[in-house]
Design an enzyme around this catalytic site. Structure first.
Site, PDB file in Angstrom:
ATOM      1  N   ARG A  55      13.767  57.684  80.268  1.00 17.45           N
ATOM      2  CA  ARG A  55      14.454  57.648  79.243  1.00 17.45           C
ATOM      3  C   ARG A  55      14.436  58.117  78.082  1.00 17.45           C
ATOM      4  NH1 ARG A  55      14.758  52.703  75.381  1.00 17.45           N
ATOM      5  NH2 ARG A  55      13.381  51.619  75.910  1.00 17.45           N
ATOM      6  N   GLU A 125      10.791  76.547  77.742  1.00 16.96           N
ATOM      7  CA  GLU A 125       9.207  76.146  76.835  1.00 16.96           C
ATOM      8  C   GLU A 125       8.783  76.525  77.361  1.00 16.96           C
ATOM      9  OE1 GLU A 125       9.876  72.250  78.132  1.00 16.96           O
ATOM     10  OE2 GLU A 125      11.538  71.309  77.060  1.00 16.96           O
ATOM     11  N   ASP A 224      -0.633  51.255  87.035  1.00 18.04           N
ATOM     12  CA  ASP A 224      -0.534  49.942  87.917  1.00 18.04           C
ATOM     13  C   ASP A 224      -1.010  50.152  89.837  1.00 18.04           C
ATOM     14  OD1 ASP A 224      -0.520  48.070  85.775  1.00 18.04           O
ATOM     15  OD2 ASP A 224       2.005  48.575  85.903  1.00 18.04           O
ATOM     16  N   HIS A 245      -0.024  66.147  75.120  1.00 20.24           N
ATOM     17  CA  HIS A 245       1.582  67.231  74.636  1.00 20.24           C
ATOM     18  C   HIS A 245       0.602  67.693  73.155  1.00 20.24           C
ATOM     19  CE1 HIS A 245       5.020  67.981  73.412  1.00 20.24           C
ATOM     20  NE2 HIS A 245       5.698  68.368  74.942  1.00 20.24           N
ATOM     21  N   ARG A 294       0.819  74.691  78.064  1.00 21.38           N
ATOM     22  CA  ARG A 294       0.696  72.850  77.224  1.00 21.38           C
ATOM     23  C   ARG A 294      -1.013  73.046  76.966  1.00 21.38           C
ATOM     24  NH1 ARG A 294       4.584  68.279  78.559  1.00 21.38           N
ATOM     25  NH2 ARG A 294       7.077  69.494  78.146  1.00 21.38           N
ATOM     26  N   HIS A 355      -0.741  62.203  76.986  1.00 18.72           N
ATOM     27  CA  HIS A 355       1.273  62.099  78.095  1.00 18.72           C
ATOM     28  C   HIS A 355       1.446  62.289  79.429  1.00 18.72           C
ATOM     29  CE1 HIS A 355       5.145  64.102  77.487  1.00 18.72           C
ATOM     30  NE2 HIS A 355       4.888  65.239  78.528  1.00 18.72           N
ATOM     31  N   ARG A 390       0.090  70.645  84.435  1.00 18.43           N
ATOM     32  CA  ARG A 390       1.618  70.420  84.473  1.00 18.43           C
ATOM     33  C   ARG A 390       2.226  71.247  83.163  1.00 18.43           C
ATOM     34  NH1 ARG A 390       6.400  68.392  82.143  1.00 18.43           N
ATOM     35  NH2 ARG A 390       4.937  66.267  81.381  1.00 18.43           N
TER      36      ARG A 390
END
Length: 549
Positions: A55, A125, A224, A245, A294, A355, A390
């Site tokens: 989200r 991006e 976890d 990031h 990035r 990030h 990534r």
């Protein structure tokens, strides 16, 4: 040394299902929905159903949907960003299936932004050579995708348990995953530690950003799933590649915890990175300038901060105009204004922050781990698509594509039968919750964006000393177990970062500033044997970069 996290209480309750999915981000929700036609599915989430990382995703989902774009171009951009360490077969599978995967989300009810002509609106991006990032709500893609998937879940027959922390894997006599133990905190559920027996276990627990002091990750991202997998004997890979990031809102030198992200899409729409003197310092550093991958931009910002002595750089989007900010980036605009900054009239102070974990639990092209019956997808997994860094907006895509692949594998793979099981752990104790901040400070100061051999050696020593300071009588509980998971993951990250003596992608060694394909074009695979970590190097064969042909 990594102590396994838990004491060994006997489960106070037991229930059975066919598939247990741990995590409620895009990877967990899609896996649960896709597995439901093949049997009973129990979806377990650590907090509320909408509290995962999905989200918070602003930018969007990358897919070659535009005329003139092609999955082969998406493949090439991904391989380039991954700096020679991507699994090309995994990337090819992801980018080829991406367009249909996005259309599948739309069919489920996800409302992506549209152009005046009614086509899916696409932006660009960092690292992309085409406009191929589909977005929703301007800069609220993750929230919209999560909403649509949770709506689909309501009538699916998937059972949901909220406020339940996964503890350890259960195995049968043959060593196959047979379920998990949970600590359940939610109302209306059996409380305390219990066992869920299942024929297949899917880890979709998200990231590990809370191992650092400042991160874009939510509070629940404490590694976890990676810690559980290590204790279960599964292989984890590429842990040294934690992406920072480049543009996170600077809230002051003492900022800790989850920090506000300023999406790369802001630069994709034309905002510029400048120093305090107004100089666009990324110009000339890379062919894509401020839209470089990035790792390149994060290093550019850090280098300019060193050169100028400033604690942050600036993202200048004033020329975008009020209408663009209000309609394209309403969430970011509101967050900035909440913190006293108006991007319409002033530049935004930004710094890099932890990030995304490019590495994680090692899987094949269908999410299978090295433990039979245990699967992983999303940020907890290392499918090989990210390599050393990534590519922007490939994270939601990875979870979407590989969740569907896992569902197919679970349908087709031979399944064990729920029966007798053993809990996979060595019976050692949880750690004092007060150590959480110390772990984060060690990782931030010694194993963050810029690393060096001396600092990593010190981090290893300091982390090893923490369990001895925890005290013998720490009460088991969620906070104590989270700290132990953070400690396990931090120790594994440092071990891999010490081993890789080069700079590549998001792993930046100041004492080994160059990339070395001859010595280090390969993966570091980490396992836990008893309480001892082993890290082995596996070279990668084939060409180092993708082709745009």
């Amino acid at each position: 040394m990594i102590p396994s996290v838990l004491p060994a209480p006997a489960p106070g309750w037991t229930r059975d299902t066919d598939v247990v999915v741990i995590g409620s981000g895009i990877a967990g929700l899609v896996t649960a929905l896709r597995c439901r036609p093949h049997g009973r599915v129990l979806l377990v989430t650590k907090a509320l159903l909408d509290a995962g990382s999905t989200r918070w995703a602003q930018g969007g989902i990358a897919a070659a949907l535009a005329p003139g774009d092609d999955p082969r171009d998406h493949l090439a951009d991904t391989l380039t960003a991954g700096v020679g360490l991507c699994d090309e077969d995994a990337v090819r599978a992801m980018v080829t299936e991406a367009p249909d995967a996005v259309r599948g989300l739309i069919a489920l009810g996800a409302a992506f932004d549209r152009t005046a002509a009614g086509e899916i609106a696409l932006t660009r991006e960092g690292g992309h050579h085409h406009d191929r990032v589909a977005h929703a709500g301007g800069d609220a893609t993750g929230a919209e995708v999560s909403r649509a998937l949770r709506a689909a879940l309501k009538d699916s027959g998937v059972e949901v348990v909220e406020h339940a922390l996964v503890l350890d894997l259960l195995k049968d006599a043959a060593g196959r995953a047979a379920g998990v133990t949970l600590h359940v905190m939610g109302e209306g559920q059996p409380g305390g530690v219990g066992a869920v027996r299942a024929r297949a276990v899917v880890l979709a627990t998200g990231g590990l950003g809370q191992v650092f002091s400042a991160t874009t990750n939510p509070e629940v991202s404490t590694g976890d799933g990676v810690a559980l997998a290590l204790r279960a004997g599964a292989a984890v890979t590429d842990l040294e590649f934690v992406q920072f990031h480049p543009t996170v809102l600077w809230l002051g030198p003492g900022a800790r915890g989850q920090q506000p992200l300023i999406s790369e899409a802001v630069r994709g729409e034309g905002a510029h990175l400048v120093d305090r003197a107004g100089v666009r310092f990324m110009t000339g550093r890379h062919e894509l300038g401020e839209l470089a991958p990035r790792d390149v931009v994060a290093k550019g910002i850090m280098n300019r901060m060193r050169e100028t002595g400033e604690p942050y750089m600036l993202l200048d989007g004033r020329h975008l105009g009020a209408a663009t900010w209000e309609h394209r980036f309403p969430t970011i605009l509101a967050v900035c204004r909440h913190h006293g900054i108006d991007p319409v009239t002033e530049p935004i102070p930004v710094v890099p922050a932890a990030h995304h974990a490019s590495g994680g639990v090692r899987t094949d092209l269908h999410g299978r781990t090295s433990v039979p019956g245990l699967y992983a997808c999303g940020e907890v997994a290392c499918t090989g698509v990210h390599g050393a860094n990534r590519l922007a907006s490939n994270s939601l895509l990875e979870g979407l594509v590989f969740a569907a692949r896992i569902a197919g594998a679970i349908r087709d793979d031979p399944a064990g039968e729920p029966g007798e099981f053993q809990i996979v752990r060595d019976g050692t104790r949880p750690l004092d919750p007060a150590l959480r901040g110390e772990i984060q400070e060690i990782m931030t100061s010694r194993a963050g964006l810029l690393r060096g051999g001396a600092g990593l050696d010190a981090a290893a020593r300091e982390l090893a000393a923490l369990p001895g300071r925890s005290g013998p009588e720490v009460a088991p509980g969620v906070a104590a177990w989270e700290v132990a998971n953070l400690h396990a993951v931090a120790t594994a990250i440092v071990a891999a970062a010490r081993r890789r003596e080069e700079t590549r992608g998001s792993h930046w060694r100041e004492d080994f500033p160059d990339r070395s394909d001859s010595a280090w074009r390969g993966r570091l695979v980490t396992r836990l044997d008893g309480n001892a970590l082993t890290t082995t190097y596996e070279p990668i064969a084939g060409p180092t970069e993708g082709s745009r042909a």
